[in-house]
Scaffold this motif. Sequence first.
Motif, PDB file in Angstrom:
ATOM      1  N   MET A 169       9.925   7.748  -8.143  1.00 55.81           N
ATOM      2  CA  MET A 169      10.923   7.876  -7.088  1.00 55.81           C
ATOM      3  C   MET A 169      11.525   6.534  -6.696  1.00 55.81           C
ATOM      4  SD  MET A 169       9.613  10.959  -4.614  1.00 55.81           S
ATOM      5  CE  MET A 169       8.094  10.159  -4.170  1.00 55.81           C
ATOM      6  N   SER A 170      10.797   5.443  -6.903  1.00 53.44           N
ATOM      7  CA  SER A 170      11.354   4.109  -6.629  1.00 53.44           C
ATOM      8  C   SER A 170      12.560   3.841  -7.521  1.00 53.44           C
ATOM      9  CB  SER A 170      10.300   3.027  -6.842  1.00 53.44           C
ATOM     10  OG  SER A 170       9.295   3.123  -5.878  1.00 53.44           O
ATOM     11  N   SER A 212     -14.465  16.070  -4.244  1.00 54.82           N
ATOM     12  CA  SER A 212     -14.904  15.635  -5.568  1.00 54.82           C
ATOM     13  C   SER A 212     -14.168  14.353  -5.939  1.00 54.82           C
ATOM     14  CB  SER A 212     -14.654  16.725  -6.613  1.00 54.82           C
ATOM     15  OG  SER A 212     -13.286  16.776  -6.963  1.00 54.82           O
ATOM     16  N   ASN A 213     -14.825  13.511  -6.688  1.00 58.53           N
ATOM     17  CA  ASN A 213     -14.213  12.248  -7.090  1.00 58.53           C
ATOM     18  C   ASN A 213     -12.949  12.465  -7.911  1.00 58.53           C
ATOM     19  OD1 ASN A 213     -16.032  10.624  -5.766  1.00 58.53           O
ATOM     20  ND2 ASN A 213     -17.406  10.450  -7.528  1.00 58.53           N
ATOM     21  N   ASP A 214     -12.956  13.458  -8.799  1.00 57.90           N
ATOM     22  CA  ASP A 214     -11.774  13.727  -9.615  1.00 57.90           C
ATOM     23  C   ASP A 214     -10.592  14.151  -8.756  1.00 57.90           C
ATOM     24  OD1 ASP A 214     -13.065  13.081 -11.961  1.00 57.90           O
ATOM     25  OD2 ASP A 214     -13.684  15.149 -12.366  1.00 57.90           O
ATOM     26  N   TYR A 215     -10.867  14.929  -7.711  1.00 58.79           N
ATOM     27  CA  TYR A 215      -9.822  15.358  -6.780  1.00 58.79           C
ATOM     28  C   TYR A 215      -9.206  14.134  -6.103  1.00 58.79           C
ATOM     29  CZ  TYR A 215      -7.755  17.585  -2.635  1.00 58.79           C
ATOM     30  OH  TYR A 215      -6.907  17.993  -1.643  1.00 58.79           O
ATOM     31  N   LEU A 216     -10.052  13.249  -5.588  1.00 62.98           N
ATOM     32  CA  LEU A 216      -9.566  12.058  -4.884  1.00 62.98           C
ATOM     33  C   LEU A 216      -8.820  11.118  -5.814  1.00 62.98           C
ATOM     34  CD1 LEU A 216     -12.717  11.425  -2.669  1.00 62.98           C
ATOM     35  CD2 LEU A 216     -10.571  12.515  -2.001  1.00 62.98           C
ATOM     36  N   VAL A 217      -9.359  10.908  -7.001  1.00 67.32           N
ATOM     37  CA  VAL A 217      -8.688  10.046  -7.978  1.00 67.32           C
ATOM     38  C   VAL A 217      -7.355  10.664  -8.388  1.00 67.32           C
ATOM     39  CG1 VAL A 217      -8.829   9.116 -10.338  1.00 67.32           C
ATOM     40  CG2 VAL A 217     -10.798   8.948  -8.806  1.00 67.32           C
ATOM     41  N   GLY A 218      -7.325  11.981  -8.528  1.00 69.11           N
ATOM     42  CA  GLY A 218      -6.084  12.671  -8.867  1.00 69.11           C
ATOM     43  C   GLY A 218      -5.007  12.451  -7.816  1.00 69.11           C
ATOM     44  N   ASP A 219      -5.400  12.499  -6.542  1.00 67.75           N
ATOM     45  CA  ASP A 219      -4.440  12.233  -5.466  1.00 67.75           C
ATOM     46  C   ASP A 219      -3.923  10.797  -5.531  1.00 67.75           C
ATOM     47  OD1 ASP A 219      -4.490  14.768  -4.462  1.00 67.75           O
ATOM     48  OD2 ASP A 219      -5.452  14.255  -2.564  1.00 67.75           O
ATOM     49  N   ILE A 220      -4.795   9.866  -5.796  1.00 68.98           N
ATOM     50  CA  ILE A 220      -4.394   8.456  -5.870  1.00 68.98           C
ATOM     51  C   ILE A 220      -3.431   8.244  -7.032  1.00 68.98           C
ATOM     52  CG2 ILE A 220      -5.220   6.121  -6.347  1.00 68.98           C
ATOM     53  CD1 ILE A 220      -7.837   6.984  -4.834  1.00 68.98           C
ATOM     54  N   ILE A 221      -3.772   8.759  -8.184  1.00 68.20           N
ATOM     55  CA  ILE A 221      -2.915   8.588  -9.367  1.00 68.20           C
ATOM     56  C   ILE A 221      -1.594   9.321  -9.171  1.00 68.20           C
ATOM     57  CG2 ILE A 221      -2.677   9.167 -11.818  1.00 68.20           C
ATOM     58  CD1 ILE A 221      -5.724   8.625 -12.049  1.00 68.20           C
ATOM     59  N   GLY A 222      -1.656  10.535  -8.650  1.00 70.02           N
ATOM     60  CA  GLY A 222      -0.428  11.299  -8.411  1.00 70.02           C
ATOM     61  C   GLY A 222       0.497  10.605  -7.425  1.00 70.02           C
ATOM     62  N   THR A 223      -0.074  10.022  -6.381  1.00 68.02           N
ATOM     63  CA  THR A 223       0.734   9.292  -5.399  1.00 68.02           C
ATOM     64  C   THR A 223       1.376   8.073  -6.055  1.00 68.02           C
ATOM     65  OG1 THR A 223      -0.684  10.022  -3.583  1.00 68.02           O
ATOM     66  CG2 THR A 223       0.680   8.092  -3.174  1.00 68.02           C
ATOM     67  N   ALA A 224       0.604   7.338  -6.840  1.00 68.22           N
ATOM     68  CA  ALA A 224       1.133   6.138  -7.503  1.00 68.22           C
ATOM     69  C   ALA A 224       2.237   6.496  -8.503  1.00 68.22           C
ATOM     70  CB  ALA A 224       0.002   5.383  -8.206  1.00 68.22           C
ATOM     71  N   GLU A 225       2.006   7.513  -9.305  1.00 66.28           N
ATOM     72  CA  GLU A 225       3.021   7.917 -10.289  1.00 66.28           C
ATOM     73  C   GLU A 225       4.279   8.432  -9.602  1.00 66.28           C
ATOM     74  OE1 GLU A 225       0.292   9.201 -14.109  1.00 66.28           O
ATOM     75  OE2 GLU A 225       0.686  10.699 -12.557  1.00 66.28           O
ATOM     76  N   SER A 226       4.107   9.194  -8.541  1.00 65.61           N
ATOM     77  CA  SER A 226       5.266   9.696  -7.801  1.00 65.61           C
ATOM     78  C   SER A 226       6.059   8.535  -7.205  1.00 65.61           C
ATOM     79  CB  SER A 226       4.819  10.650  -6.684  1.00 65.61           C
ATOM     80  OG  SER A 226       4.180  11.779  -7.231  1.00 65.61           O
ATOM     81  N   ILE A 258       6.029  17.284 -10.580  1.00 67.20           N
ATOM     82  CA  ILE A 258       7.257  16.721 -11.133  1.00 67.20           C
ATOM     83  C   ILE A 258       7.018  15.378 -11.796  1.00 67.20           C
ATOM     84  CG2 ILE A 258       9.549  15.816 -10.536  1.00 67.20           C
ATOM     85  CD1 ILE A 258       9.562  17.853  -8.240  1.00 67.20           C
ATOM     86  N   TYR A 259       6.275  14.494 -11.137  1.00 68.24           N
ATOM     87  CA  TYR A 259       6.203  13.092 -11.542  1.00 68.24           C
ATOM     88  C   TYR A 259       4.930  12.681 -12.267  1.00 68.24           C
ATOM     89  CZ  TYR A 259      10.154  12.648  -8.362  1.00 68.24           C
ATOM     90  OH  TYR A 259      11.360  12.798  -7.736  1.00 68.24           O
ATOM     91  N   SER A 260       3.850  13.404 -12.120  1.00 67.00           N
ATOM     92  CA  SER A 260       2.577  12.956 -12.683  1.00 67.00           C
ATOM     93  C   SER A 260       2.453  13.312 -14.154  1.00 67.00           C
ATOM     94  CB  SER A 260       1.408  13.567 -11.904  1.00 67.00           C
ATOM     95  OG  SER A 260       0.186  13.114 -12.432  1.00 67.00           O
ATOM     96  N   LYS A 261       1.845  12.418 -14.903  1.00 68.96           N
ATOM     97  CA  LYS A 261       1.595  12.647 -16.328  1.00 68.96           C
ATOM     98  C   LYS A 261       0.248  13.336 -16.545  1.00 68.96           C
ATOM     99  CE  LYS A 261       3.781   8.246 -16.923  1.00 68.96           C
ATOM    100  NZ  LYS A 261       3.347   6.906 -16.634  1.00 68.96           N
ATOM    101  N   THR A 276       0.854  -1.176   0.000  1.00 67.26           N
ATOM    102  CA  THR A 276       0.000   0.000   0.000  1.00 67.26           C
ATOM    103  C   THR A 276       0.893   1.231   0.000  1.00 67.26           C
ATOM    104  OG1 THR A 276      -1.626  -1.193   1.332  1.00 67.26           O
ATOM    105  CG2 THR A 276      -1.882   1.177   1.170  1.00 67.26           C
ATOM    106  N   VAL A 277       0.626   2.141  -0.936  1.00 65.39           N
ATOM    107  CA  VAL A 277       1.423   3.359  -1.062  1.00 65.39           C
ATOM    108  C   VAL A 277       0.638   4.523  -0.475  1.00 65.39           C
ATOM    109  CG1 VAL A 277       2.569   4.927  -2.673  1.00 65.39           C
ATOM    110  CG2 VAL A 277       2.520   2.471  -3.153  1.00 65.39           C
ATOM    111  N   PHE A 278       1.305   5.265   0.398  1.00 61.05           N
ATOM    112  CA  PHE A 278       0.717   6.437   1.033  1.00 61.05           C
ATOM    113  C   PHE A 278       1.579   7.653   0.719  1.00 61.05           C
ATOM    114  CE2 PHE A 278      -0.604   2.962   3.791  1.00 61.05           C
ATOM    115  CZ  PHE A 278      -1.896   3.287   4.141  1.00 61.05           C
ATOM    116  N   HIS A 279       0.981   8.819   0.874  1.00 59.10           N
ATOM    117  CA  HIS A 279       1.747  10.054   0.935  1.00 59.10           C
ATOM    118  C   HIS A 279       1.568  10.552   2.365  1.00 59.10           C
ATOM    119  CE1 HIS A 279       3.842  13.574  -0.436  1.00 59.10           C
ATOM    120  NE2 HIS A 279       2.980  14.300   0.255  1.00 59.10           N
TER     121      HIS A 279
END
Length: 183
Positions: free
Chosen positions: A85-86, A67-81, A53-56, A2-5
């Motif tokens: 960074m890995s 908003s759902n888009d806000y929450l999904v954006g955070d999830i995708i941004g966290t995953a891409e980051s 820096i990292y999100s496409k 599980t990936v968190f920020h």
Amino acid sequence: KTVFHNAAFDLARLKDNFGISLWEHVGEVEDTILIHHLLYSEFPHNLEFLQSIYSKHPKVKHLGVGSNDYLVGDIIGTAESFEAMSIELESDPASQKLYQGLKQLLLITVDFMHNGVSVNQDFVEECLDWIPQQMQAAKNIAEAYCGFPVSLESGPQMRILLDTLEDIFSTAKRLTGSAIKKE
């Protein structure tokens, strides 16, 4: 996995609000804020900065919390980051080793956030007297050596003094037979 920020904060909230514990329900934890702190301590570590820096994907913060888009954006941004960074972390073995050790401390950190921290009050009070005395002694030695007032708290000033007044690192190597790092 599980990936968190900011895993410590999120895990503490999960524990407080839902009774979800780190090891029983979450499994292996990764933390983008912790990785970014290790790799780039001098930059901001908030998710919006990492996404820039990292999100496409375009920023979604303007859509507003909830908003759902806000929450999904955070999830995708966290995953891409995390993915980007890995790769960077793999090329820095010292930081990778430190990161693995710090991840082990997450459970302790969550417990401290939930239960508080115990402090040895007598030791702290001793240090409150001893540390300023040691700092003043070091400052006196530095000023006597330089011949003028210096700020030991200023890293840039100390680097300039050490580099320009005397090549102390070459001298140390010559006298001790081993090199020391400027950092």
